[in-house]
Design a protein around this motif. Sequence first.
Motif, PDB file in Angstrom:
ATOM      1  N   GLU A  22     -17.385  40.650 122.887  1.00 16.78           N
ATOM      2  CA  GLU A  22     -17.190  42.080 122.607  1.00 16.78           C
ATOM      3  C   GLU A  22     -17.968  42.933 123.618  1.00 16.78           C
ATOM      4  OE1 GLU A  22     -17.925  42.919 118.425  1.00 16.78           O
ATOM      5  OE2 GLU A  22     -17.393  40.844 117.944  1.00 16.78           O
ATOM      6  N   ILE A  23     -17.924  42.548 124.874  1.00 17.83           N
ATOM      7  CA  ILE A  23     -18.685  43.236 125.917  1.00 17.83           C
ATOM      8  C   ILE A  23     -17.968  44.519 126.327  1.00 17.83           C
ATOM      9  CG2 ILE A  23     -19.595  43.038 128.255  1.00 17.83           C
ATOM     10  CD1 ILE A  23     -19.606  39.958 127.785  1.00 17.83           C
ATOM     11  N   THR A  24     -18.708  45.620 126.343  1.00 19.73           N
ATOM     12  CA  THR A  24     -18.194  46.904 126.821  1.00 19.73           C
ATOM     13  C   THR A  24     -19.106  47.380 127.949  1.00 19.73           C
ATOM     14  OG1 THR A  24     -19.526  48.339 125.385  1.00 19.73           O
ATOM     15  CG2 THR A  24     -17.462  47.454 124.443  1.00 19.73           C
ATOM     16  N   HIS A  25     -18.979  48.642 128.329  1.00 16.44           N
ATOM     17  CA  HIS A  25     -19.847  49.192 129.369  1.00 16.44           C
ATOM     18  C   HIS A  25     -21.249  49.507 128.853  1.00 16.44           C
ATOM     19  CE1 HIS A  25     -18.323  52.872 127.515  1.00 16.44           C
ATOM     20  NE2 HIS A  25     -19.350  53.500 128.044  1.00 16.44           N
ATOM     21  N   GLN A  26     -21.435  49.492 127.518  1.00 17.36           N
ATOM     22  CA  GLN A  26     -22.751  49.823 126.996  1.00 17.36           C
ATOM     23  C   GLN A  26     -23.211  48.953 125.839  1.00 17.36           C
ATOM     24  OE1 GLN A  26     -22.319  53.917 125.908  1.00 17.36           O
ATOM     25  NE2 GLN A  26     -20.995  53.489 124.174  1.00 17.36           N
ATOM     26  N   SER A  27     -22.450  47.903 125.494  1.00 21.57           N
ATOM     27  CA  SER A  27     -22.868  47.038 124.388  1.00 21.57           C
ATOM     28  C   SER A  27     -22.276  45.638 124.533  1.00 21.57           C
ATOM     29  CB  SER A  27     -22.441  47.644 123.048  1.00 21.57           C
ATOM     30  OG  SER A  27     -21.028  47.652 122.940  1.00 21.57           O
ATOM     31  N   ALA A  28     -22.851  44.720 123.759  1.00 21.35           N
ATOM     32  CA  ALA A  28     -22.352  43.343 123.714  1.00 21.35           C
ATOM     33  C   ALA A  28     -22.840  42.701 122.428  1.00 21.35           C
ATOM     34  CB  ALA A  28     -22.839  42.537 124.915  1.00 21.35           C
ATOM     35  N   ARG A  29     -22.073  41.777 121.891  1.00 25.61           N
ATOM     36  CA  ARG A  29     -22.482  41.009 120.718  1.00 25.61           C
ATOM     37  C   ARG A  29     -22.856  39.617 121.204  1.00 25.61           C
ATOM     38  NH1 ARG A  29     -22.995  41.602 115.694  1.00 25.61           N
ATOM     39  NH2 ARG A  29     -21.867  43.566 115.677  1.00 25.61           N
ATOM     40  N   THR A  69     -29.004  38.694 109.211  1.00 24.36           N
ATOM     41  CA  THR A  69     -28.095  37.923 108.373  1.00 24.36           C
ATOM     42  C   THR A  69     -27.675  36.646 109.072  1.00 24.36           C
ATOM     43  OG1 THR A  69     -27.213  39.993 107.503  1.00 24.36           O
ATOM     44  CG2 THR A  69     -25.916  38.010 107.099  1.00 24.36           C
ATOM     45  N   LEU A  70     -27.773  35.538 108.356  1.00 20.62           N
ATOM     46  CA  LEU A  70     -27.208  34.293 108.862  1.00 20.62           C
ATOM     47  C   LEU A  70     -25.749  34.228 108.440  1.00 20.62           C
ATOM     48  CD1 LEU A  70     -29.885  31.501 108.258  1.00 20.62           C
ATOM     49  CD2 LEU A  70     -29.029  32.333 110.434  1.00 20.62           C
ATOM     50  N   LEU A  71     -24.902  33.863 109.370  1.00 22.07           N
ATOM     51  CA  LEU A  71     -23.496  33.666 109.075  1.00 22.07           C
ATOM     52  C   LEU A  71     -23.323  32.219 108.615  1.00 22.07           C
ATOM     53  CD1 LEU A  71     -22.199  35.451 112.296  1.00 22.07           C
ATOM     54  CD2 LEU A  71     -22.529  36.445 110.031  1.00 22.07           C
ATOM     55  N   GLU A  72     -22.101  31.751 108.517  1.00 25.41           N
ATOM     56  CA  GLU A  72     -21.898  30.367 108.114  1.00 25.41           C
ATOM     57  C   GLU A  72     -22.500  29.402 109.126  1.00 25.41           C
ATOM     58  OE1 GLU A  72     -17.555  29.400 108.986  1.00 25.41           O
ATOM     59  OE2 GLU A  72     -17.413  31.314 107.938  1.00 25.41           O
ATOM     60  N   GLU A  73     -22.896  28.236 108.648  1.00 31.71           N
ATOM     61  CA  GLU A  73     -23.478  27.164 109.478  1.00 31.71           C
ATOM     62  C   GLU A  73     -24.742  27.602 110.223  1.00 31.71           C
ATOM     63  OE1 GLU A  73     -22.298  24.157 109.199  1.00 31.71           O
ATOM     64  OE2 GLU A  73     -20.517  24.738 108.097  1.00 31.71           O
ATOM     65  N   ASN A  74     -25.544  28.507 109.631  1.00 29.96           N
ATOM     66  CA  ASN A  74     -26.795  28.985 110.218  1.00 29.96           C
ATOM     67  C   ASN A  74     -26.600  29.706 111.550  1.00 29.96           C
ATOM     68  OD1 ASN A  74     -28.150  28.043 108.016  1.00 29.96           O
ATOM     69  ND2 ASN A  74     -29.160  26.366 109.063  1.00 29.96           N
ATOM     70  N   GLU A  75     -25.436  30.275 111.759  1.00 29.80           N
ATOM     71  CA  GLU A  75     -25.180  31.072 112.954  1.00 29.80           C
ATOM     72  C   GLU A  75     -25.559  32.518 112.689  1.00 29.80           C
ATOM     73  OE1 GLU A  75     -21.059  30.349 113.782  1.00 29.80           O
ATOM     74  OE2 GLU A  75     -21.497  28.453 114.764  1.00 29.80           O
ATOM     75  N   PHE A  76     -25.896  33.229 113.747  1.00 26.36           N
ATOM     76  CA  PHE A  76     -26.220  34.649 113.620  1.00 26.36           C
ATOM     77  C   PHE A  76     -25.677  35.387 114.828  1.00 26.36           C
ATOM     78  CE2 PHE A  76     -29.776  32.729 115.889  1.00 26.36           C
ATOM     79  CZ  PHE A  76     -29.989  33.607 116.941  1.00 26.36           C
ATOM     80  N   SER A  77     -25.650  36.696 114.727  1.00 26.24           N
ATOM     81  CA  SER A  77     -25.262  37.520 115.870  1.00 26.24           C
ATOM     82  C   SER A  77     -26.086  38.795 115.862  1.00 26.24           C
ATOM     83  CB  SER A  77     -23.765  37.852 115.846  1.00 26.24           C
ATOM     84  OG  SER A  77     -23.481  38.811 114.858  1.00 26.24           O
ATOM     85  N   VAL A  78     -26.258  39.345 117.045  1.00 22.83           N
ATOM     86  CA  VAL A  78     -26.901  40.653 117.195  1.00 22.83           C
ATOM     87  C   VAL A  78     -26.044  41.483 118.132  1.00 22.83           C
ATOM     88  CG1 VAL A  78     -29.248  39.793 116.805  1.00 22.83           C
ATOM     89  CG2 VAL A  78     -28.383  39.956 119.119  1.00 22.83           C
ATOM     90  N   CYS A  79     -26.074  42.777 117.912  1.00 23.60           N
ATOM     91  CA  CYS A  79     -25.346  43.685 118.794  1.00 23.60           C
ATOM     92  C   CYS A  79     -26.367  44.396 119.673  1.00 23.60           C
ATOM     93  CB  CYS A  79     -24.540  44.698 117.990  1.00 23.60           C
ATOM     94  SG  CYS A  79     -23.496  45.727 119.040  1.00 23.60           S
ATOM     95  N   LEU A  80     -26.235  44.196 120.973  1.00 24.45           N
ATOM     96  CA  LEU A  80     -27.087  44.893 121.931  1.00 24.45           C
ATOM     97  C   LEU A  80     -26.403  46.209 122.279  1.00 24.45           C
ATOM     98  CD1 LEU A  80     -27.956  41.927 124.334  1.00 24.45           C
ATOM     99  CD2 LEU A  80     -29.103  42.632 122.221  1.00 24.45           C
ATOM    100  N   GLU A  81     -27.124  47.304 122.156  1.00 22.52           N
ATOM    101  CA  GLU A  81     -26.540  48.621 122.393  1.00 22.52           C
ATOM    102  C   GLU A  81     -27.358  49.386 123.436  1.00 22.52           C
ATOM    103  OE1 GLU A  81     -24.422  49.655 118.253  1.00 22.52           O
ATOM    104  OE2 GLU A  81     -26.603  49.853 118.223  1.00 22.52           O
ATOM    105  N   GLU A  82     -26.784  50.476 123.904  1.00 21.42           N
ATOM    106  CA  GLU A  82     -27.398  51.341 124.906  1.00 21.42           C
ATOM    107  C   GLU A  82     -27.727  50.568 126.186  1.00 21.42           C
ATOM    108  OE1 GLU A  82     -30.536  53.796 123.336  1.00 21.42           O
ATOM    109  OE2 GLU A  82     -29.454  54.133 121.472  1.00 21.42           O
ATOM    110  N   LEU A  83     -26.813  49.664 126.570  1.00 18.32           N
ATOM    111  CA  LEU A  83     -26.971  48.907 127.805  1.00 18.32           C
ATOM    112  C   LEU A  83     -26.491  49.739 128.986  1.00 18.32           C
ATOM    113  CD1 LEU A  83     -25.569  45.464 126.586  1.00 18.32           C
ATOM    114  CD2 LEU A  83     -27.954  46.225 126.643  1.00 18.32           C
ATOM    115  N   GLN A  84     -26.917  49.358 130.188  1.00 20.31           N
ATOM    116  CA  GLN A  84     -26.459  50.019 131.409  1.00 20.31           C
ATOM    117  C   GLN A  84     -25.102  49.451 131.795  1.00 20.31           C
ATOM    118  OE1 GLN A  84     -29.381  49.597 134.498  1.00 20.31           O
ATOM    119  NE2 GLN A  84     -31.064  49.933 133.086  1.00 20.31           N
ATOM    120  N   SER A  85     -24.208  50.307 132.238  1.00 21.78           N
ATOM    121  CA  SER A  85     -22.881  49.841 132.646  1.00 21.78           C
ATOM    122  C   SER A  85     -22.959  49.072 133.956  1.00 21.78           C
ATOM    123  CB  SER A  85     -21.909  51.016 132.768  1.00 21.78           C
ATOM    124  OG  SER A  85     -22.350  51.909 133.765  1.00 21.78           O
ATOM    125  N   ASP A  86     -22.001  48.176 134.129  1.00 24.36           N
ATOM    126  CA  ASP A  86     -21.843  47.412 135.376  1.00 24.36           C
ATOM    127  C   ASP A  86     -23.151  46.722 135.783  1.00 24.36           C
ATOM    128  OD1 ASP A  86     -20.243  46.427 137.369  1.00 24.36           O
ATOM    129  OD2 ASP A  86     -20.430  48.180 138.669  1.00 24.36           O
TER     130      ASP A  86
END
Length: 160
Positions: A22-29, A69-86
């Motif tokens: 889910e990578i954009t110009h200012q975020s990624a999961r 939050t842990l997802l199924e099978e002890n997986e997790f995710s974080v959303c990184l925001e306010e990233l620099q583009s390119d």
Amino acid sequence: MATKRRTSSSKSSIVETGAAQEITHQSARIYGSVNVEIADYDTIAYGVLYSTNKEDVISHSAEKVFSTTLLEENEFSVCLEELQSDTTYYYCAFVCLNNTQNKYGNIKEFSTLPDPNSSKDDNPVDNPENENGMPIVEKPGAGKTTVVLYVPENTPAGCY
């Protein structure tokens, strides 16, 4: 018997760094997983370290984002925001067990997309203006340069 989704590896590590999606110009999961029995620990914290400087991630001094939050099978995710583009970012998953045992996954990288709202047309060097602030575009001709002046609609005659 349930099938576990894990990265292919001959040995299982305590924490695994997953994919950047889910990578954009200012975020990624960012995804990761912890491979421990959660009930065996009094406290457990997990998340992602990230930086534009790989050395900061290697030395574990990079920015930390915790997952809640842990997802199924002890997986997790974080959303990184306010990233620099390119921009290229380096990251790894981490887990802290009982507030004392810090474990880190492999370092990976991703690049954010260019900002869709910026373009070379916004650069005044690429599009010089005349003395009235009007943009001009130079077009090469047969051995000479023709300068085209763009005049906005409804500009009274004699103003250009």
